[in-house]
Design a protein around this motif. Structure first.
Motif, mmCIF file in Angstrom:
data_model
loop_
_atom_site.group_PDB
_atom_site.id
_atom_site.type_symbol
_atom_site.label_atom_id
_atom_site.label_comp_id
_atom_site.label_asym_id
_atom_site.label_seq_id
_atom_site.Cartn_x
_atom_site.Cartn_y
_atom_site.Cartn_z
ATOM 1 N N GLN A 249 50.739 40.922 46.054
ATOM 2 C CA GLN A 249 49.855 41.063 47.225
ATOM 3 C C GLN A 249 50.416 40.324 48.433
ATOM 4 O O GLN A 249 50.333 40.808 49.563
ATOM 5 C CB GLN A 249 48.458 40.543 46.887
ATOM 6 N N TYR B 55 34.465 39.655 45.474
ATOM 7 C CA TYR B 55 35.395 38.539 45.334
ATOM 8 C C TYR B 55 34.679 37.342 44.731
ATOM 9 O O TYR B 55 33.517 37.080 45.046
ATOM 10 C CB TYR B 55 35.990 38.154 46.701
ATOM 11 N N ARG B 56 35.394 36.662 43.870
ATOM 12 C CA ARG B 56 34.861 35.429 43.277
ATOM 13 C C ARG B 56 35.986 34.410 43.264
ATOM 14 O O ARG B 56 37.057 34.684 42.729
ATOM 15 C CB ARG B 56 34.354 35.724 41.861
ATOM 16 N N TYR C 257 29.784 38.667 46.070
ATOM 17 C CA TYR C 257 30.223 38.595 47.466
ATOM 18 C C TYR C 257 31.207 39.721 47.744
ATOM 19 O O TYR C 257 32.234 39.834 47.069
ATOM 20 C CB TYR C 257 30.889 37.246 47.748
ATOM 21 N N ASN D 36 35.174 37.217 56.143
ATOM 22 C CA ASN D 36 35.232 37.508 54.711
ATOM 23 C C ASN D 36 34.142 36.693 54.023
ATOM 24 O O ASN D 36 33.283 36.115 54.705
ATOM 25 C CB ASN D 36 36.636 37.259 54.120
ATOM 26 N N GLU D 37 34.189 36.613 52.718
ATOM 27 C CA GLU D 37 33.080 35.995 51.992
ATOM 28 C C GLU D 37 32.957 34.488 52.258
ATOM 29 O O GLU D 37 31.924 33.888 51.944
ATOM 30 C CB GLU D 37 33.197 36.281 50.489
ATOM 31 N N GLY E 78 37.975 33.570 45.570
ATOM 32 C CA GLY E 78 39.153 34.063 46.280
ATOM 33 C C GLY E 78 39.886 35.193 45.592
ATOM 34 O O GLY E 78 40.931 35.631 46.088
ATOM 35 N N ARG E 79 39.398 35.659 44.465
ATOM 36 C CA ARG E 79 40.096 36.731 43.747
ATOM 37 C C ARG E 79 39.172 37.930 43.527
ATOM 38 O O ARG E 79 37.962 37.765 43.452
ATOM 39 C CB ARG E 79 40.592 36.242 42.382
ATOM 40 N N VAL E 80 39.801 39.090 43.410
ATOM 41 C CA VAL E 80 39.013 40.302 43.171
ATOM 42 C C VAL E 80 38.341 40.207 41.805
ATOM 43 O O VAL E 80 38.976 39.822 40.822
ATOM 44 C CB VAL E 80 39.923 41.554 43.208
ATOM 45 N N ALA F 77 36.008 45.073 47.749
ATOM 46 C CA ALA F 77 35.818 44.615 46.362
ATOM 47 C C ALA F 77 34.851 43.442 46.371
ATOM 48 O O ALA F 77 34.575 42.869 47.423
ATOM 49 C CB ALA F 77 37.154 44.187 45.751
ATOM 50 N N ARG G 274 34.019 41.627 50.001
ATOM 51 C CA ARG G 274 35.004 41.514 51.085
ATOM 52 C C ARG G 274 35.466 42.939 51.389
ATOM 53 O O ARG G 274 35.706 43.719 50.459
ATOM 54 C CB ARG G 274 36.211 40.666 50.661
#
Lengths: 321, 95
Positions: free
Chosen positions: B4, A24-25, A98, A62-63, A27-29, A22, A100
């Protein structure tokens, strides 16, 4: 890191630790809906533009890989943390996204999924996208090439908007460390000893993503192959050369672990992780190949000199090789 | 607790159980293979061959039992941990 080592196993088992690809921005989708995108980029965030930059990290990252503090002038306070995407937003006027993803999955799988993800972005984006810049670090560069290949096959419209593809430390011809792991496994399994067999079997559990790094494999096996297990024999269909996206400019960036690129350590180890990554490629003119001596593999994703080079390339007008 | 996070904790427990189960199977196989070497020789010796065969069977049974116990305890612990995680997740919003 777990996803890099055993991500395909985690995915196959439906394990909750497996990462879904996905954007990510913070830390969230980032949900790819018009209203969600408008909300995510509402002031005080930089506004959406018609130029989009997609950043794809490498194995086991990760990003957050992209974050670094740009150098500050003498006497000035330390610069806040930034990344290539945010800096390009200021300097080139693009909107960064970004990715991930589960780096343990096969490169071809991630390539296909990334193609679909960018396609979803293309359709949900509130503005018409006029230009796409793709930046991939290490395995991320392979995933980008795979994504462009599959998107071209599927006639996905976004691929026509790709102008610049920048590969940072990408092992297009395979990574030395991945080949070492493969050789180690083969040697351990060849020794007729139950202990070395256990260790060899353990090496064999490494993810398909890592195995794909041996030869820079971009494609999935097809009916002419016998699955991924035949990696190593260059005659297989999924290891055929993949054409570089013809209408885009491709840029190869590499580093070396020593300041002197002729030093024996730099010659033998390249950037310290994937070896030499900027060897001559027919599809890429010499002026689009740049070596940064003294910049190690991970630092290629967060180095001020590398950024300035990327910015100057992205600011250049025109397309094609 | 976000869904999650619950899935990730569950995943970590599951992975730990997978590692214990797979690891114990691999080590049990290696141990059996190593142990078989001296028994192969001993079983050929006149006089002690039959005794050696009995001892080998006993040892193999005990060894298999130990590894089976490890896997069973690991599986039960994983199941219990999953229940606890779910229970914590269920109760957290109420607190």
């Amino acid at each position: 890191m777990l996803n890099g080592m055993w991500g395909d196993y985690l995915q196959a088992r439906g394990n909750g630790l497996a990462v879904e690809m996905a954007f990510y921005r913070q830390g969230r989708v980032l949900k790819l809906r018009r209203d969600e995108l408008q909300a995510a980029f509402a002031p005080p965030a930089a506004p959406l533009t018609r130029k989009v930059c997609v950043l794809v990290h490498g194995l086991g990252c990760n990003e957050l890989l992209w974050q670094f503090a740009p150098p500050s002038a003498p006497g000035e306070a330390e610069q806040p943390t930034s990344d290539y995407g945010r800096l390009l937003a200021d300097d080139v006027g693009c909107t960064p996204f970004y990715v991930r993803y589960n780096t343990g999955e096969a490169v071809a799988h991630n390539g296909r999924t990334l193609g679909r993800l960018i396609d979803a972005l293309w359709h949900a984006y509130p503005l018409p996208i006029e230009e796409i810049i793709l930046i991939g670090h290490s395995m991320g560069g392979l995933v980008l090439r795979s994504a462009c290949h599959y998107a071209t096959q599927q006639n996905e419209p976004w691929v026509e908007a790709v102008r610049h593809v920048i590969y940072l430390g990408t092992p297009h011809d395979g990574a030395d460390l991945a080949r070492l792991a493969q050789t180690t496994e083969q040697v351990l399994l060849a020794i007729p000893n139950p202990i070395t067999k256990i260790v060899g079997d353990f090496f064999g559990l490494r993810s398909q993503g890592i195995k794909d790094l041996c030869h820079g494999t971009l494609l999935a096996p097809d009916v002419l192959d016998e699955g991924y297990a035949d990696v190593g024999d260059g005659t297989h269909h999924h290891q055929r050369p993949v054409p570089w996206l013809p209408h885009a400019r491709h840029y190869l960036v590499g580093g070396t672990i020593t300041g002197d690129p002729a030093h024996v350590a730099a010659v033998l180890l390249g950037d310290g992780l994937v070896g030499r990554t900027v060897s001559k490629v027919d599809a890429v003119p010499d002026e689009q190949i740049k070596l940064f001596p003294g910049v190690a593999h991970l630092q290629l994703a967060r180095n001020w000199d590398v950024y300035r080079q990327i910015a100057s390339w992205c600011a250049a007008k025109g397309a094609g090789r | 607790v976000e869904p999650q996070t619950v899935r990730q904790v569950e995943g970590a427990v599951e992975l730990l159980n997978d590692a214990t189960t797979g690891g114990s199977r691999a080590i049990a196989g290696a141990q059996a293979e190593i142990a078989a070497v001296p028994y192969t020789v001993l079983k050929r010796l006149p006089g002690i061959g039959r005794v050696a065969a009995v001892i080998e069977r006993s040892q193999a049974t005990i060894t298999r039992g130990v590894y089976w116990s490890v896997r069973t305890i690991s599986g039960i612990s994983a199941a219990a941990a999953t229940v606890v995680v779910h229970e914590i997740a269920r109760r957290t919003p109420e607190q």
